[in-house]
Design a protein around this motif. Structure first.
Motif, PDB file in Angstrom:
ATOM      1  N   LEU A 179      42.424 -55.688 -23.035  1.00  0.00           N
ATOM      2  CA  LEU A 179      43.859 -55.536 -23.398  1.00  0.00           C
ATOM      3  C   LEU A 179      44.937 -53.959 -22.708  1.00  0.00           C
ATOM      4  CD1 LEU A 179      43.526 -57.190 -26.858  1.00  0.00           C
ATOM      5  CD2 LEU A 179      44.350 -58.268 -24.716  1.00  0.00           C
ATOM      6  N   GLU A 180      43.464 -53.209 -23.463  1.00  0.00           N
ATOM      7  CA  GLU A 180      43.767 -51.721 -22.905  1.00  0.00           C
ATOM      8  C   GLU A 180      43.024 -50.649 -23.194  1.00  0.00           C
ATOM      9  OE1 GLU A 180      47.468 -48.917 -25.805  1.00  0.00           O
ATOM     10  OE2 GLU A 180      46.401 -51.057 -26.653  1.00  0.00           O
ATOM     11  N   THR A 181      43.590 -49.380 -22.418  1.00  0.00           N
ATOM     12  CA  THR A 181      42.084 -48.550 -22.255  1.00  0.00           C
ATOM     13  C   THR A 181      42.599 -47.681 -22.560  1.00  0.00           C
ATOM     14  OG1 THR A 181      41.174 -49.533 -20.432  1.00  0.00           O
ATOM     15  CG2 THR A 181      40.547 -47.465 -20.594  1.00  0.00           C
ATOM     16  N   LEU A 182      41.484 -46.651 -23.285  1.00  0.00           N
ATOM     17  CA  LEU A 182      42.455 -45.462 -23.946  1.00  0.00           C
ATOM     18  C   LEU A 182      41.188 -43.677 -22.944  1.00  0.00           C
ATOM     19  CD1 LEU A 182      43.362 -43.290 -25.725  1.00  0.00           C
ATOM     20  CD2 LEU A 182      41.469 -43.984 -27.547  1.00  0.00           C
ATOM     21  N   GLY A 183      41.444 -42.931 -22.811  1.00  0.00           N
ATOM     22  CA  GLY A 183      40.715 -42.322 -22.313  1.00  0.00           C
ATOM     23  C   GLY A 183      41.733 -41.623 -20.607  1.00  0.00           C
ATOM     24  N   ASN A 202      44.294 -40.892 -19.532  1.00  0.00           N
ATOM     25  CA  ASN A 202      44.210 -39.468 -19.319  1.00  0.00           C
ATOM     26  C   ASN A 202      43.649 -38.167 -20.506  1.00  0.00           C
ATOM     27  OD1 ASN A 202      46.317 -36.304 -19.906  1.00  0.00           O
ATOM     28  ND2 ASN A 202      47.741 -37.295 -20.198  1.00  0.00           N
ATOM     29  N   ILE A 203      42.586 -37.481 -20.193  1.00  0.00           N
ATOM     30  CA  ILE A 203      41.614 -37.217 -21.077  1.00  0.00           C
ATOM     31  C   ILE A 203      42.299 -36.363 -21.845  1.00  0.00           C
ATOM     32  CG2 ILE A 203      39.680 -36.176 -21.210  1.00  0.00           C
ATOM     33  CD1 ILE A 203      38.339 -37.178 -18.751  1.00  0.00           C
ATOM     34  N   SER A 204      42.969 -35.170 -21.417  1.00  0.00           N
ATOM     35  CA  SER A 204      43.498 -34.312 -21.811  1.00  0.00           C
ATOM     36  C   SER A 204      44.587 -34.541 -23.439  1.00  0.00           C
ATOM     37  CB  SER A 204      44.656 -32.879 -21.090  1.00  0.00           C
ATOM     38  OG  SER A 204      45.389 -34.149 -21.066  1.00  0.00           O
ATOM     39  N   LYS A 205      44.831 -35.668 -23.118  1.00  0.00           N
ATOM     40  CA  LYS A 205      46.297 -36.283 -23.451  1.00  0.00           C
ATOM     41  C   LYS A 205      45.221 -36.906 -24.717  1.00  0.00           C
ATOM     42  CE  LYS A 205      49.967 -39.192 -24.310  1.00  0.00           C
ATOM     43  NZ  LYS A 205      51.228 -40.141 -23.950  1.00  0.00           N
ATOM     44  N   SER A 206      44.545 -38.088 -24.281  1.00  0.00           N
ATOM     45  CA  SER A 206      43.686 -38.899 -25.722  1.00  0.00           C
ATOM     46  C   SER A 206      42.841 -38.346 -26.241  1.00  0.00           C
ATOM     47  CB  SER A 206      43.203 -40.178 -24.950  1.00  0.00           C
ATOM     48  OG  SER A 206      41.697 -39.415 -23.744  1.00  0.00           O
ATOM     49  N   GLY A 207      42.065 -37.298 -26.242  1.00  0.00           N
ATOM     50  CA  GLY A 207      40.795 -36.776 -26.794  1.00  0.00           C
ATOM     51  C   GLY A 207      40.048 -36.835 -26.837  1.00  0.00           C
ATOM     52  N   VAL A 208      39.233 -38.067 -26.284  1.00  0.00           N
ATOM     53  CA  VAL A 208      38.044 -38.749 -25.242  1.00  0.00           C
ATOM     54  C   VAL A 208      37.548 -37.974 -24.760  1.00  0.00           C
ATOM     55  CG1 VAL A 208      36.566 -40.454 -24.590  1.00  0.00           C
ATOM     56  CG2 VAL A 208      39.070 -40.982 -26.372  1.00  0.00           C
ATOM     57  N   LYS A 209      36.265 -37.136 -25.309  1.00  0.00           N
ATOM     58  CA  LYS A 209      35.540 -36.053 -24.543  1.00  0.00           C
ATOM     59  C   LYS A 209      34.194 -36.650 -24.345  1.00  0.00           C
ATOM     60  CE  LYS A 209      38.592 -32.239 -23.493  1.00  0.00           C
ATOM     61  NZ  LYS A 209      39.252 -30.864 -23.727  1.00  0.00           N
TER      62      LYS A 209
END
Length: 596
Positions: free
Chosen positions: A262-266, A268-275
């Protein structure tokens, strides 16, 4: 501090509440003394006057475990009236309430969590193998098989590298989707709990099967579900994926299209904060991700909009595993530092409770996840690669029991535990799916109690009926009337005493801690033994508990009655202590020897 005593839920098999005049059976929750149907506060229940109801609706819990030190909530000084006090109805009623609270405490200590877990020791197992041999097994005997080929299946199913498990079941407690990913593959098993069927619905190394959207999983570390969506944590790709679960549990081929991402997070790493996301957990309306590189916890709503961002812990703390209590709306973190292990609870990213605990890990033993019971608000589990620890929220330092292969009647296995997921049921148990490296284990775990009472449904006077009314005189006849109610409650409990809990230390060893004794099964619950001292049951003169006709009502006279009741409570408390078949000492945190 989390208020476990005034907000709680459990299951009643009856004789505790009524609903529209009928005995109520099922799940209930209590909030500040009021009881309700299910887990919300929409339908109120009526109380039945008995001890069990007093515990559930009051500020006590059924939370006794092996080795507990017993102590009445109120001392003799607490319940007596000072000699220089003016005796009023309110002051006397307060003394009566405290005495009766001691009665309720005595009743609650007559129960102990069943430490012989899991309750159903013949676990139903889904053994490893090709899709053609995948099925339900009881130990080594096949119960049934369910085989089919799925259009999305790309590789043979293999349990050897499963990293986590999550289950979603339909509203009829029948069709299920069991998500069992490896580090590089998303695998979904579906079937029916009613028909005892299971099969592979999806096995793919690709994030999406949509045309022109080919992305392979990098390193899946954990998954979570809110019963509507599945969230997958991919540490290597710095991504969180969201899938709908509807297509898997609908048992309808027409819903197959809903199995896509459905959807992916990450991205845009700097925006999402996923590290380097490592752990993921969820509430009903949010997802919380722990990022190993930045050490930040980030909370998103279900559409991946950021709600909260914080490190939560100090830089000295290493996060071992996380979980989420949906009933208390708390994020739970198990961490370690040079000072030892710590459990922390956060509500809306604000610390509400933190406690150091004794939680010793063996060689190569790694914590994986914290999972909360869906049957009892006071129970949670910590699963590691070697054991599953069943623990108590109101007493974080204590462990009810430890799951291992022997306890679950599992043979011919050497695989480590990989995950745990629990689904609520309409019956009195936790529906547990436990992942191992070479199989899946299905367990119905009852959070039941052992008792030393002949009958545990003891009718009594509830506290609202134990009081001198404001229009009544502070005279002996009115005082004796209320003392009779408190004393009647105590006598009814005393007359049900059957014995004492019996605990056996199989091999006396002064060098073992409490947890080590449980792990090695050196500390074993053995049932109960009959009372060895019946003297406390004998009441020489019942009149000693009341004010005599020729006595003047003074604080000292009232205190004589109270003291006699209190001494009987102490005698009953002594008979409530556990009896050790083989007495042994164990070490506390500081190395102090104490006798259990």
């Amino acid at each position: 501090m989390v208020d476990y005593k005034n907000k709680k839920f459990a299951y009643t098999s009856g004789d505790t509440f009524t609903l529209t005049g009928t005995n109520y059976t099922g799940y209930f929750n209590v909030l500040s003394g009021d009881s309700y149907v299910g887990l919300d506060q929409l339908v109120k229940l009526e109380n039945i006057s008995n001890y069990r109801n007093d515990v559930y609706t009051g500020s006590l819990l059924f939370d006794r475990t092996l080795g507990d030190i017993l102590s009445l909530p109120y001392s003799l000084t607490d319940v007596c009236i000072n000699s220089n006090e003016f005796i009023t109805a309110d002051r006397f009623n307060d003394a009566l309430k405290r005495i009766n609270d001691n009665n309720i405490y005595l009743y609650s200590r007559c129960f102990i969590y069943n430490g012989n877990s899991p309750s159903y020791t013949t676990a139903t197992i889904c053994l490893t193998g090709e899709s053609s041999s995948l099925g339900w097994f009881t130990n080594t005997q096949v119960v049934s098989t369910y085989n089919f080929e799925d259009a999305f299946k790309t590789n043979p199913y293999n349990l050897q590298n499963v990293v986590d498990v999550e289950i979603v079941i339909d509203s009829n407690d029948d069709y299920f989707a069991l998500f069992t990913p490896t580090s590089t593959e998303l695998i979904v098993l579906t079937g029916s709990l009613v028909a005892n069927t299971i099969g592979v619905a999806l096995s793919t190394q690709f994030v999406s099967d949509k045309v022109n959207e080919i992305l392979s999983f990098g390193k899946i570390t954990s998954i979570t579900s809110n019963n509507t969506d599945l969230f997958v944590c991919d540490q290597q790709n710095n991504l969180i994926y969201k899938y709908s679960v509807e297509g898997f549990i609908a048992n309808d081929p027409g819903f197959a299209s809903k199995r896509f991402i459905l959807e992916t997070l990450g991205t845009n790493i700097s925006k999402s904060g996923v590290k380097r996301p490592k752990f993921i957990t969820s509430s009903d309306d949010s997802v919380i991700v722990y990022n190993e590189q930045s050490k930040f916890f980030v909370e998103y709503d279900n559409n991946f909009n950021v709600r909260n961002v914080s490190k939560l812990l100090s830089s000295r703390e290493q996060v071992l595993c996380i979980g989420y209590s949906r009933f208390y709306n708390n994020l739970c973190i198990l961490s370690t530092s040079s000072k030892g292990k710590t459990i922390s609870f956060y509500n809306n990213f604000k610390l509400v409770q933190q406690q150091n605990i004794i939680f010793e890990l063996g060689a190569d033993e790694l914590p994986l996840k914290i999972v909360f019971s869906r049957n009892d608000s006071n129970i949670f589990y910590i699963i590691t690669t070697q054991f599953i620890y069943k623990k108590i929220l109101s007493n974080l330092g204590k462990t009810i029991s430890v799951f291992n292969d022997d306890r679950m009647n599992i043979v011919n296995t050497s695989g480590k535990f990989t995950g745990l997921t629990i689904h609520p049921t309409s019956n009195n148990y936790d529906l547990m799916f436990i992942g191992k490296q070479d199989r899946l284990i299905f367990v119905n775990e009852q959070n039941s109690f052992n008792t030393v009472l002949r009958g545990d449904n003891i009718v009594n006077y509830d506290i609202t009926s134990i009081n001198i009314k404001q229009d009544e005189y502070i005279q002996s006849n009115y005082i004796n009337k209320e003392i009779y109610k408190v004393l009647s409650n105590l006598f009814k409990l005393k007359n049900q005493y059957l014995g004492r809990f019996l605990v056996e230390y199989t091999t006396p060893n002064n060098n073992l801690t409490y947890q080590q004794s449980l792990l090695s099964e050196n500390l074993v619950y053995k049932g109960y033994t009959y009372l060895d001292d019946y003297n406390f049951l004998n009441i020489d003169n019942i009149n000693d508990f009341y004010i005599h006709e020729n006595e003047k009502v003074t604080a000292s006279v009232i205190n004589r009655c109270i003291k006699n009741i209190y001494n009987l409570q102490l005698a009953m408390l002594q008979q409530s202590t556990q009896k050790n078949k083989t007495l042994v000492q164990y070490l506390t945190t500081g190395g102090t020897l104490v006798v259990s």
